[in-house]
Design an enzyme around this catalytic site. Structure first.
Site, PDB file in Angstrom:
ATOM      1  N   PRO A 131       0.784  -1.248   0.000  1.00 54.96           N
ATOM      2  CA  PRO A 131       0.000   0.000   0.000  1.00 54.96           C
ATOM      3  C   PRO A 131       0.812   1.292   0.000  1.00 54.96           C
ATOM      4  O   PRO A 131       0.816   2.045   0.972  1.00 54.96           O
ATOM      5  CB  PRO A 131      -0.844  -0.140   1.269  1.00 54.96           C
ATOM      6  CG  PRO A 131      -0.005  -0.969   2.179  1.00 54.96           C
ATOM      7  CD  PRO A 131       0.713  -1.939   1.286  1.00 54.96           C
ATOM      8  N   CYS A 132       1.438   1.581  -1.124  1.00 49.76           N
ATOM      9  CA  CYS A 132       2.189   2.823  -1.254  1.00 49.76           C
ATOM     10  C   CYS A 132       1.268   4.044  -1.234  1.00 49.76           C
ATOM     11  O   CYS A 132       1.721   5.149  -0.965  1.00 49.76           O
ATOM     12  CB  CYS A 132       3.066   2.801  -2.501  1.00 49.76           C
ATOM     13  SG  CYS A 132       2.201   2.401  -4.021  1.00 49.76           S
TER      14      CYS A 132
END
Length: 170
Positions: A131-132
């Site tokens: 989850p950047c």
């Protein structure tokens, strides 16, 4: 099985999904800032006939419906040691939470690494799953998302991230 790829239609737009054996190796959006090199994609397959792509599609649909907060498929991203260290930290950011590039750099022992951290975050080959989108600029600003800031905002809104709710108040 060999390395392969398929295009998966989603509510966020078409995703290019790359699989290596039974693991996800890449997930990128159309117009991604750092597309995966063509020589790393493998053969093209039909999304509906590939069990890993199909399973990812189910998990993604559950995530987008608010029924899932993480993904269970094995991952096989390609990167250097520093990138893998950053990507591992991204996986530790809780659903709905955010951190800054500087905070990640500090966790690595040197706040001066923030720019290098930003580069590793931007080159994350597994959008959404790693989850950047949960990494924000100093002060909570929505900056730099290889899939586009509108998608970043949508993902953070879906997760109920306070940084997005606060931005709507002003």
């Amino acid at each position: 099985m060999t390395r392969r790829h398929a295009t998966l239609p989603t509510a966020l737009g078409d995703l290019l999904v790359v699989v290596d054996g039974d693991a996800l190796a890449g997930i990128t959006f159309e117009g991604h800032w750092h597309p995966l090199p063509a020589e790393t994609l493998g053969v093209e397959v039909d999304a509906a006939s590939d069990p890993v792509v199909t399973r990812f599609g189910v998990e993604l649909a559950e995530y987008l419906a608010g029924a899932r907060t993480g993904f269970d498929l094995p991952l096989a991203p390609t990167g250097d040691e520093f990138q893998h260290a950053v990507w591992a930290m991204l996986r530790e950011i809780p659903y709905g939470g955010t951190v800054t590039y500087g905070e990640l750099a500090a966790r690595l022992g040197d706040r001066n690494l923030a720019r290098r951290v930003g580069n590793a975050v931007g080159r994350n080959p597994l959008s959404i799953v790693v989850p950047c989108h949960r990494v924000v600029g100093a002060g909570g600003s929505l900056t730099g998302y290889a899939g586009g800031l509108e998608r970043k905002r949508m993902l953070l809104e879906l997760e109920g991230a306070p940084v997005v709710a606060q931005a709507r108040l002003f």
